[in-house]
Design a protein around this motif. Structure first.
Motif, PDB file in Angstrom:
ATOM      1  N   VAL A 214       0.869  -1.168   0.000  1.00 56.10           N
ATOM      2  CA  VAL A 214       0.000   0.000   0.000  1.00 56.10           C
ATOM      3  C   VAL A 214       0.913   1.227   0.000  1.00 56.10           C
ATOM      4  O   VAL A 214       1.770   1.356   0.877  1.00 56.10           O
ATOM      5  CB  VAL A 214      -0.921   0.022   1.236  1.00 56.10           C
ATOM      6  CG1 VAL A 214      -1.775   1.276   1.236  1.00 56.10           C
ATOM      7  CG2 VAL A 214      -1.798  -1.224   1.283  1.00 56.10           C
ATOM      8  N   TYR A 215       0.750   2.110  -0.981  1.00 57.33           N
ATOM      9  CA  TYR A 215       1.657   3.256  -1.104  1.00 57.33           C
ATOM     10  C   TYR A 215       1.085   4.498  -0.426  1.00 57.33           C
ATOM     11  O   TYR A 215      -0.110   4.782  -0.533  1.00 57.33           O
ATOM     12  CB  TYR A 215       1.942   3.558  -2.573  1.00 57.33           C
ATOM     13  CG  TYR A 215       2.966   2.635  -3.183  1.00 57.33           C
ATOM     14  CD1 TYR A 215       4.314   2.992  -3.244  1.00 57.33           C
ATOM     15  CD2 TYR A 215       2.593   1.398  -3.691  1.00 57.33           C
ATOM     16  CE1 TYR A 215       5.265   2.147  -3.797  1.00 57.33           C
ATOM     17  CE2 TYR A 215       3.528   0.541  -4.253  1.00 57.33           C
ATOM     18  CZ  TYR A 215       4.856   0.922  -4.298  1.00 57.33           C
ATOM     19  OH  TYR A 215       5.790   0.076  -4.842  1.00 57.33           O
ATOM     20  N   LEU A 216       1.967   5.240   0.262  1.00 56.50           N
ATOM     21  CA  LEU A 216       1.611   6.517   0.863  1.00 56.50           C
ATOM     22  C   LEU A 216       2.405   7.624   0.174  1.00 56.50           C
ATOM     23  O   LEU A 216       3.552   7.408  -0.230  1.00 56.50           O
ATOM     24  CB  LEU A 216       1.898   6.531   2.370  1.00 56.50           C
ATOM     25  CG  LEU A 216       0.799   5.903   3.252  1.00 56.50           C
ATOM     26  CD1 LEU A 216       0.892   4.382   3.193  1.00 56.50           C
ATOM     27  CD2 LEU A 216       0.928   6.381   4.688  1.00 56.50           C
ATOM     28  N   ASN A 217       1.778   8.797   0.049  1.00 56.94           N
ATOM     29  CA  ASN A 217       2.367   9.889  -0.740  1.00 56.94           C
ATOM     30  C   ASN A 217       2.381  11.204   0.041  1.00 56.94           C
ATOM     31  O   ASN A 217       1.577  12.098  -0.231  1.00 56.94           O
ATOM     32  CB  ASN A 217       1.584  10.081  -2.042  1.00 56.94           C
ATOM     33  CG  ASN A 217       1.345   8.774  -2.784  1.00 56.94           C
ATOM     34  OD1 ASN A 217       0.230   8.270  -2.818  1.00 56.94           O
ATOM     35  ND2 ASN A 217       2.385   8.208  -3.340  1.00 56.94           N
ATOM     36  N   PRO A 218       3.293  11.346   1.016  1.00 57.84           N
ATOM     37  CA  PRO A 218       3.394  12.636   1.708  1.00 57.84           C
ATOM     38  C   PRO A 218       3.842  13.729   0.743  1.00 57.84           C
ATOM     39  O   PRO A 218       4.646  13.473  -0.165  1.00 57.84           O
ATOM     40  CB  PRO A 218       4.445  12.366   2.786  1.00 57.84           C
ATOM     41  CG  PRO A 218       5.270  11.243   2.237  1.00 57.84           C
ATOM     42  CD  PRO A 218       4.321  10.388   1.467  1.00 57.84           C
ATOM     43  N   TYR A 219       3.324  14.952   0.965  1.00 57.55           N
ATOM     44  CA  TYR A 219       3.644  16.060   0.063  1.00 57.55           C
ATOM     45  C   TYR A 219       3.518  17.380   0.808  1.00 57.55           C
ATOM     46  O   TYR A 219       2.603  17.564   1.612  1.00 57.55           O
ATOM     47  CB  TYR A 219       2.693  16.069  -1.133  1.00 57.55           C
ATOM     48  CG  TYR A 219       2.949  17.192  -2.117  1.00 57.55           C
ATOM     49  CD1 TYR A 219       3.910  17.062  -3.109  1.00 57.55           C
ATOM     50  CD2 TYR A 219       2.234  18.384  -2.029  1.00 57.55           C
ATOM     51  CE1 TYR A 219       4.162  18.098  -4.002  1.00 57.55           C
ATOM     52  CE2 TYR A 219       2.475  19.422  -2.915  1.00 57.55           C
ATOM     53  CZ  TYR A 219       3.435  19.278  -3.907  1.00 57.55           C
ATOM     54  OH  TYR A 219       3.678  20.304  -4.773  1.00 57.55           O
ATOM     55  N   SER A 220       4.451  18.300   0.526  1.00 58.36           N
ATOM     56  CA  SER A 220       4.387  19.617   1.146  1.00 58.36           C
ATOM     57  C   SER A 220       5.223  20.599   0.338  1.00 58.36           C
ATOM     58  O   SER A 220       6.193  20.209  -0.326  1.00 58.36           O
ATOM     59  CB  SER A 220       4.896  19.568   2.599  1.00 58.36           C
ATOM     60  OG  SER A 220       4.751  20.832   3.226  1.00 58.36           O
ATOM     61  N   VAL A 221       4.839  21.880   0.390  1.00 58.08           N
ATOM     62  CA  VAL A 221       5.600  22.967  -0.235  1.00 58.08           C
ATOM     63  C   VAL A 221       5.796  24.052   0.819  1.00 58.08           C
ATOM     64  O   VAL A 221       4.853  24.424   1.516  1.00 58.08           O
ATOM     65  CB  VAL A 221       4.874  23.548  -1.460  1.00 58.08           C
ATOM     66  CG1 VAL A 221       5.640  24.743  -2.019  1.00 58.08           C
ATOM     67  CG2 VAL A 221       4.698  22.491  -2.539  1.00 58.08           C
ATOM     68  N   ALA A 222       7.023  24.541   0.960  1.00 56.26           N
ATOM     69  CA  ALA A 222       7.318  25.565   1.964  1.00 56.26           C
ATOM     70  C   ALA A 222       8.310  26.574   1.418  1.00 56.26           C
ATOM     71  O   ALA A 222       9.210  26.221   0.649  1.00 56.26           O
ATOM     72  CB  ALA A 222       7.880  24.918   3.235  1.00 56.26           C
ATOM     73  N   ASN A 223       8.157  27.829   1.818  1.00 61.78           N
ATOM     74  CA  ASN A 223       9.135  28.873   1.519  1.00 61.78           C
ATOM     75  C   ASN A 223      10.145  28.896   2.661  1.00 61.78           C
ATOM     76  O   ASN A 223       9.774  29.144   3.816  1.00 61.78           O
ATOM     77  CB  ASN A 223       8.457  30.234   1.377  1.00 61.78           C
ATOM     78  CG  ASN A 223       7.593  30.326   0.142  1.00 61.78           C
ATOM     79  OD1 ASN A 223       7.803  29.597  -0.830  1.00 61.78           O
ATOM     80  ND2 ASN A 223       6.618  31.209   0.150  1.00 61.78           N
ATOM     81  N   LEU A 224      11.413  28.644   2.346  1.00 59.37           N
ATOM     82  CA  LEU A 224      12.431  28.466   3.373  1.00 59.37           C
ATOM     83  C   LEU A 224      13.588  29.431   3.170  1.00 59.37           C
ATOM     84  O   LEU A 224      13.944  29.761   2.033  1.00 59.37           O
ATOM     85  CB  LEU A 224      12.959  27.024   3.351  1.00 59.37           C
ATOM     86  CG  LEU A 224      11.938  25.926   3.643  1.00 59.37           C
ATOM     87  CD1 LEU A 224      12.574  24.549   3.458  1.00 59.37           C
ATOM     88  CD2 LEU A 224      11.388  26.056   5.061  1.00 59.37           C
ATOM     89  N   PRO A 225      14.215  29.864   4.269  1.00 60.05           N
ATOM     90  CA  PRO A 225      15.375  30.758   4.160  1.00 60.05           C
ATOM     91  C   PRO A 225      16.634  29.986   3.773  1.00 60.05           C
ATOM     92  O   PRO A 225      16.678  28.749   3.835  1.00 60.05           O
ATOM     93  CB  PRO A 225      15.497  31.331   5.573  1.00 60.05           C
ATOM     94  CG  PRO A 225      14.960  30.237   6.450  1.00 60.05           C
ATOM     95  CD  PRO A 225      13.832  29.620   5.673  1.00 60.05           C
ATOM     96  N   ALA A 226      17.656  30.722   3.390  1.00 57.58           N
ATOM     97  CA  ALA A 226      18.948  30.098   3.095  1.00 57.58           C
ATOM     98  C   ALA A 226      19.512  29.470   4.358  1.00 57.58           C
ATOM     99  O   ALA A 226      19.265  29.938   5.470  1.00 57.58           O
ATOM    100  CB  ALA A 226      19.911  31.140   2.538  1.00 57.58           C
ATOM    101  N   GLY A 227      20.281  28.395   4.202  1.00 60.88           N
ATOM    102  CA  GLY A 227      20.899  27.746   5.356  1.00 60.88           C
ATOM    103  C   GLY A 227      21.032  26.253   5.153  1.00 60.88           C
ATOM    104  O   GLY A 227      20.747  25.710   4.082  1.00 60.88           O
TER     105      GLY A 227
END
Length: 263
Positions: A214-227
């Protein structure tokens, strides 16, 4: 009097020319364009200048919505608003960098290689079990929009075995998500994100049932600072009865992290 009659027509001609479209390299510019530049072997060269930061109009005297320039400078003296070489436009309050598909950088993934070998864990009844499936370290050299995605297979079998089918009929809850363990100031290292969950229940019978993936598909988009960042992909399971969970035993597992610069 004759002089006046001569000047007035010239003024009308001047006003007419001012209202007409301007064409460069073309005799009949597009009627919908204020400026129509036509060439088969030359381009349009934007003003090249050195911006100070995205929130500073300099070297302009003020922010002007619609202004477009090519920035030649790398300036990180204002950490929250750095600028890098590239095309920028102004929205009236700040400079915004124009991004293209070529700016996107695949930090990990993007190949057909299966990144996870089978990882098994025995879950104790009524106790949540956490398993680290993969760790990804990366550095952002500028603020970026970062896309996190994964395709993780899960297999549910009897406790202590990778092959014995389940026969208890109990619900098995599984969640796969992401978490930073190292990140710049202001970015949480305790929060989980991108959760994708599933509930698995086998049919209660003496023979048990098949234990297909059974496949799971986590997903997210974030604006991140340099580092510098360290990311883990985590699997969490819970059930009223003990069982074994297998992560990554399928043939289509995938983990991808892709960054597109914001500035």
């Amino acid at each position: 009097m004759k002089t006046i009659h001569f000047i007035v027509p010239l003024l009308f001609v001047g006003f007419s020319l001012m209202e007409a479209q301007v064409g460069i390299g073309i005799n009949s510019p597009n009627a919908n364009a204020g400026l129509d530049v036509t060439s088969t072997n030359k381009g349009l060269l934007l003003p090249r200048l050195s911006l100070v930061s995205t929130n500073s109009a300099s070297p302009l005297s003020a922010h002007v919505a619609g202004m477009t320039v090519y920035n030649t400078a790398t300036n990180t003296s204002v950490p929250a608003n750095p600028v890098y070489p590239g095309e920028y436009y102004n929205d009236g309050t700040q400079w915004l960098r124009k991004s293209s598909w070529n700016d996107a950088r695949m930090i990990t993934g993007g190949s057909i290689t299966d990144p996870i070998a089978l990882i098994t864990a025995d879950a104790v009844a009524e106790t949540a079990s956490n398993t680290t499936l993969s760790t990804v370290s990366f550095t952002l050299d500028r603020p970026s929009t970062v896309e996190f995605s994964a395709n993780i297979s899960t297999k549910y079998t009897a406790s202590g075995s990778n092959t014995t089918p389940l026969s208890d009929g109990a619900i098995k809850l599984c969640t796969v998500n992401f978490q930073f363990t190292t990140a710049p100031a202001g970015v949480s290292t305790t929060a989980f994100f991108g959760d994708h969950s599933t509930a698995y229940t086998n049919s209660l019978s003496a023979a048990g049932t098949a234990t297909g993936d059974v496949y799971l598909n986590p997903y997210s988009v974030a604006n991140l600072p340099a580092g510098n960042y360290v990311l883990i992909v985590r699997g969490t399971v819970l059930s009223g009865t003990a069982f074994r969970i297998g992560f990554g035993g399928g043939t289509r597992d995938m983990i991808q992290v892709k960054a597109t610069p914001l500035q």
